[in-house]
Design a protein around this motif. Structure first.
Motif, PDB file in Angstrom:
ATOM      1  N   LYS A  92       0.838  -1.198   0.000  1.00  0.00           N
ATOM      2  CA  LYS A  92       0.000   0.000   0.000  1.00  0.00           C
ATOM      3  C   LYS A  92       0.874   1.249   0.000  1.00  0.00           C
ATOM      4  CE  LYS A  92      -3.789  -2.176   2.467  1.00  0.00           C
ATOM      5  NZ  LYS A  92      -4.647  -2.119   3.661  1.00  0.00           N
ATOM      6  N   VAL A  93       0.399   2.288  -0.673  1.00  0.00           N
ATOM      7  CA  VAL A  93       1.121   3.555  -0.716  1.00  0.00           C
ATOM      8  C   VAL A  93       0.792   4.346   0.544  1.00  0.00           C
ATOM      9  CG1 VAL A  93       1.428   5.716  -1.962  1.00  0.00           C
ATOM     10  CG2 VAL A  93       1.093   3.594  -3.223  1.00  0.00           C
ATOM     11  N   CYS A  94       1.828   4.835   1.224  1.00  0.00           N
ATOM     12  CA  CYS A  94       1.663   5.593   2.457  1.00  0.00           C
ATOM     13  C   CYS A  94       2.293   6.972   2.302  1.00  0.00           C
ATOM     14  CB  CYS A  94       2.331   4.873   3.614  1.00  0.00           C
ATOM     15  SG  CYS A  94       1.656   3.260   3.966  1.00  0.00           S
ATOM     16  N   ASP A  95       1.728   7.932   2.989  1.00  0.00           N
ATOM     17  CA  ASP A  95       2.266   9.284   3.047  1.00  0.00           C
ATOM     18  C   ASP A  95       2.510   9.633   4.504  1.00  0.00           C
ATOM     19  OD1 ASP A  95       2.049   9.657   0.329  1.00  0.00           O
ATOM     20  OD2 ASP A  95       0.136  10.687   0.436  1.00  0.00           O
ATOM     21  N   ASP A  96       3.745   9.950   4.845  1.00  0.00           N
ATOM     22  CA  ASP A  96       4.070  10.403   6.192  1.00  0.00           C
ATOM     23  C   ASP A  96       4.311  11.909   6.141  1.00  0.00           C
ATOM     24  OD1 ASP A  96       3.901   7.854   7.170  1.00  0.00           O
ATOM     25  OD2 ASP A  96       6.071   7.523   7.239  1.00  0.00           O
ATOM     26  N   TYR A  97       3.648  12.635   7.019  1.00  0.00           N
ATOM     27  CA  TYR A  97       3.786  14.081   7.081  1.00  0.00           C
ATOM     28  C   TYR A  97       5.158  14.441   7.632  1.00  0.00           C
ATOM     29  CZ  TYR A  97       3.013  18.884   8.573  1.00  0.00           C
ATOM     30  OH  TYR A  97       3.124  20.238   8.759  1.00  0.00           O
ATOM     31  N   ILE A  98       5.870  15.320   6.927  1.00  0.00           N
ATOM     32  CA  ILE A  98       7.188  15.780   7.363  1.00  0.00           C
ATOM     33  C   ILE A  98       7.100  17.202   7.908  1.00  0.00           C
ATOM     34  CG2 ILE A  98       9.572  16.210   6.663  1.00  0.00           C
ATOM     35  CD1 ILE A  98       8.709  13.254   6.554  1.00  0.00           C
ATOM     36  N   GLY A  99       6.373  18.059   7.222  1.00  0.00           N
ATOM     37  CA  GLY A  99       6.202  19.436   7.671  1.00  0.00           C
ATOM     38  C   GLY A  99       6.946  20.418   6.793  1.00  0.00           C
ATOM     39  N   LYS A 100       7.138  21.618   7.339  1.00  0.00           N
ATOM     40  CA  LYS A 100       7.816  22.686   6.599  1.00  0.00           C
ATOM     41  C   LYS A 100       9.257  22.896   7.038  1.00  0.00           C
ATOM     42  CE  LYS A 100       4.145  25.862   5.307  1.00  0.00           C
ATOM     43  NZ  LYS A 100       3.704  27.261   5.384  1.00  0.00           N
ATOM     44  N   GLU A 101       9.652  22.298   8.140  1.00  0.00           N
ATOM     45  CA  GLU A 101      10.979  22.546   8.707  1.00  0.00           C
ATOM     46  C   GLU A 101      12.073  22.175   7.710  1.00  0.00           C
ATOM     47  OE1 GLU A 101      11.647  20.882  12.583  1.00  0.00           O
ATOM     48  OE2 GLU A 101       9.506  20.974  13.002  1.00  0.00           O
ATOM     49  N   SER A 102      12.862  23.170   7.323  1.00  0.00           N
ATOM     50  CA  SER A 102      13.886  22.935   6.307  1.00  0.00           C
ATOM     51  C   SER A 102      14.970  21.970   6.800  1.00  0.00           C
ATOM     52  CB  SER A 102      14.512  24.254   5.876  1.00  0.00           C
ATOM     53  OG  SER A 102      15.118  24.897   6.969  1.00  0.00           O
ATOM     54  N   GLU A 103      15.289  21.994   8.089  1.00  0.00           N
ATOM     55  CA  GLU A 103      16.306  21.096   8.617  1.00  0.00           C
ATOM     56  C   GLU A 103      15.843  19.646   8.547  1.00  0.00           C
ATOM     57  OE1 GLU A 103      17.501  22.197  12.540  1.00  0.00           O
ATOM     58  OE2 GLU A 103      17.952  24.252  11.957  1.00  0.00           O
ATOM     59  N   LYS A 104      14.604  19.412   8.918  1.00  0.00           N
ATOM     60  CA  LYS A 104      14.054  18.055   8.896  1.00  0.00           C
ATOM     61  C   LYS A 104      13.951  17.536   7.469  1.00  0.00           C
ATOM     62  CE  LYS A 104      10.341  15.437  11.057  1.00  0.00           C
ATOM     63  NZ  LYS A 104       9.100  15.523  11.838  1.00  0.00           N
ATOM     64  N   VAL A 105      13.502  18.386   6.559  1.00  0.00           N
ATOM     65  CA  VAL A 105      13.379  18.016   5.149  1.00  0.00           C
ATOM     66  C   VAL A 105      14.758  17.725   4.563  1.00  0.00           C
ATOM     67  CG1 VAL A 105      12.704  18.851   2.866  1.00  0.00           C
ATOM     68  CG2 VAL A 105      11.220  19.265   4.823  1.00  0.00           C
ATOM     69  N   ALA A 106      15.735  18.560   4.872  1.00  0.00           N
ATOM     70  CA  ALA A 106      17.096  18.360   4.362  1.00  0.00           C
ATOM     71  C   ALA A 106      17.689  17.055   4.904  1.00  0.00           C
ATOM     72  CB  ALA A 106      17.975  19.541   4.753  1.00  0.00           C
ATOM     73  N   ASP A 107      17.419  16.749   6.169  1.00  0.00           N
ATOM     74  CA  ASP A 107      17.925  15.515   6.767  1.00  0.00           C
ATOM     75  C   ASP A 107      17.329  14.297   6.064  1.00  0.00           C
ATOM     76  OD1 ASP A 107      19.305  13.944   8.774  1.00  0.00           O
ATOM     77  OD2 ASP A 107      17.311  13.576   9.644  1.00  0.00           O
ATOM     78  N   ILE A 108      16.042  14.303   5.831  1.00  0.00           N
ATOM     79  CA  ILE A 108      15.394  13.166   5.159  1.00  0.00           C
ATOM     80  C   ILE A 108      15.873  13.067   3.716  1.00  0.00           C
ATOM     81  CG2 ILE A 108      13.181  12.285   4.324  1.00  0.00           C
ATOM     82  CD1 ILE A 108      11.992  13.233   6.969  1.00  0.00           C
ATOM     83  N   ARG A 109      16.025  14.201   3.039  1.00  0.00           N
ATOM     84  CA  ARG A 109      16.512  14.188   1.661  1.00  0.00           C
ATOM     85  C   ARG A 109      17.910  13.580   1.593  1.00  0.00           C
ATOM     86  NH1 ARG A 109      15.239  19.397  -0.363  1.00  0.00           N
ATOM     87  NH2 ARG A 109      13.325  18.479  -1.167  1.00  0.00           N
TER      88      ARG A 109
END
Length: 83
Positions: free
Chosen positions: A35-52
């Motif tokens: 199944k396709v899932c979507d996990d909310y990450i948010g707007k935080e640039s640090e968190k997004v950069a870490d996951i990227r």
């Protein structure tokens, strides 16, 4: 080395970062049930950069693992030819 790469890959997130309205990020991936899932990450640039960064590491390790497996197949064929 194959086992080491597999352990590292297991510890990293899989999927793709998706940008939705109002610049909110989600991590989209398939779970073990398919199944396709979507996990909310948010707007935080640090968190997004870490996951990227972790997604890029996973992609790199997967490429290295595929190359190692290909080398292993080649070596097996060579060894079988010597018998």
């Amino acid at each position: 080395m194959i086992e080491q790469y597999e352990k590292r890959i297991d510890g990293l997130p899989k999927g793709t970062l998706i940008l939705r309205k109002n610049e909110y990020y989600y991590l989209k991936y398939r779970n073990q049930d398919g199944k396709v899932c979507d996990d909310y990450i948010g707007k935080e640039s640090e968190k997004v950069a870490d996951i990227r960064e972790k997604l890029e590491q996973r992609k790199h390790y997967e490429k290295m693992l595929a190359a190692l497996r290909q080398e292993q197949k080649t070596i097996q064929k060579i060894l079988e030819g010597l018998k």
